[in-house]
Design a protein around this motif. Structure first.
Motif, PDB file in Angstrom:
ATOM      1  N   ARG A  88       0.849  -1.193   0.000  1.00 41.86           N
ATOM      2  CA  ARG A  88       0.000   0.000   0.000  1.00 41.86           C
ATOM      3  C   ARG A  88       0.882   1.240   0.000  1.00 41.86           C
ATOM      4  O   ARG A  88       1.432   1.613   1.033  1.00 41.86           O
ATOM      5  CB  ARG A  88      -0.899  -0.039   1.241  1.00 41.86           C
ATOM      6  CG  ARG A  88      -2.026   0.934   1.222  1.00 41.86           C
ATOM      7  CD  ARG A  88      -3.034   0.570   2.309  1.00 41.86           C
ATOM      8  NE  ARG A  88      -4.067   1.568   2.306  1.00 41.86           N
ATOM      9  CZ  ARG A  88      -4.136   2.588   3.160  1.00 41.86           C
ATOM     10  NH1 ARG A  88      -3.249   2.723   4.111  1.00 41.86           N
ATOM     11  NH2 ARG A  88      -5.102   3.471   3.053  1.00 41.86           N
ATOM     12  N   ASP A  94      -5.143   3.511  -3.815  1.00 41.29           N
ATOM     13  CA  ASP A  94      -5.686   2.825  -2.651  1.00 41.29           C
ATOM     14  C   ASP A  94      -6.582   1.671  -3.068  1.00 41.29           C
ATOM     15  O   ASP A  94      -7.083   1.617  -4.187  1.00 41.29           O
ATOM     16  CB  ASP A  94      -6.470   3.812  -1.776  1.00 41.29           C
ATOM     17  CG  ASP A  94      -6.459   3.432  -0.305  1.00 41.29           C
ATOM     18  OD1 ASP A  94      -5.900   2.363   0.046  1.00 41.29           O
ATOM     19  OD2 ASP A  94      -7.011   4.192   0.500  1.00 41.29           O
ATOM     20  N   PRO A 118      -2.443   5.967   2.154  1.00 41.10           N
ATOM     21  CA  PRO A 118      -1.191   5.202   2.054  1.00 41.10           C
ATOM     22  C   PRO A 118       0.011   6.145   2.185  1.00 41.10           C
ATOM     23  O   PRO A 118      -0.054   7.289   1.735  1.00 41.10           O
ATOM     24  CB  PRO A 118      -1.236   4.608   0.645  1.00 41.10           C
ATOM     25  CG  PRO A 118      -2.618   4.780   0.156  1.00 41.10           C
ATOM     26  CD  PRO A 118      -3.232   5.892   0.927  1.00 41.10           C
TER      27      PRO A 118
END
Length: 134
Positions: A88, A94, A118
């Motif tokens: 991530r 995302d 993230p």
């Protein structure tokens, strides 16, 4: 109550009531949408179905996949997964996480809704089943 814990190395960042979930994302190189449907049990995640819009680098479509509504649908044959570890980063975008439970209904949000955006400092996250307060 069974739920979904999100965090890292056993540290819980968020808990979400869930009996089922769909995890979806866009492949960073091929820009193709991918989605996986899981059922959550006390033992872990059962991957019930996956969908992908097309093939590409590291995205081979299984021979038994069926094209339906613009996506290839197939059933992966995996053992129960006790945990999911996901990369991530801001550059990758995302994940979208849709969770459903009998008590909370269905909710779909980007993962950042539950755990923040993230970051390069924290390039991964883990998901696991856990007991959460009712």
């Amino acid at each position: 109550m069974l739920g979904l814990c999100l965090g890292l190395a056993g540290t819980i960042w968020a808990q979400v009531p869930a009996e089922q979930m769909t995890l979806s994302w866009t492949h960073t190189i091929e820009k193709i949408r991918w989605a996986e449907d899981y059922r959550l049990t006390n033992e872990g995640f059962i991957l019930e179905q996956a969908r992908v819009k097309g093939s590409g680098a590291g995205m081979e479509i299984p021979a038994d996949a069926v094209l339906k509504d613009g996506s290839w649908h197939y059933k992966p044959h995996l053992p129960i997964l006790p945990m999911l570890k996901l990369g991530r980063t801001p550059e990758a975008g995302d994940y979208q996480l849709c969770v459903s439970s009998t008590q909370a209904g269905q909710q779909c949000h980007s993962m950042s809704y539950w755990v923040g955006e993230p970051t390069t400092e924290q390039p991964s996250i883990e998901l696991w089943g856990c007991d959460i307060p009712s």
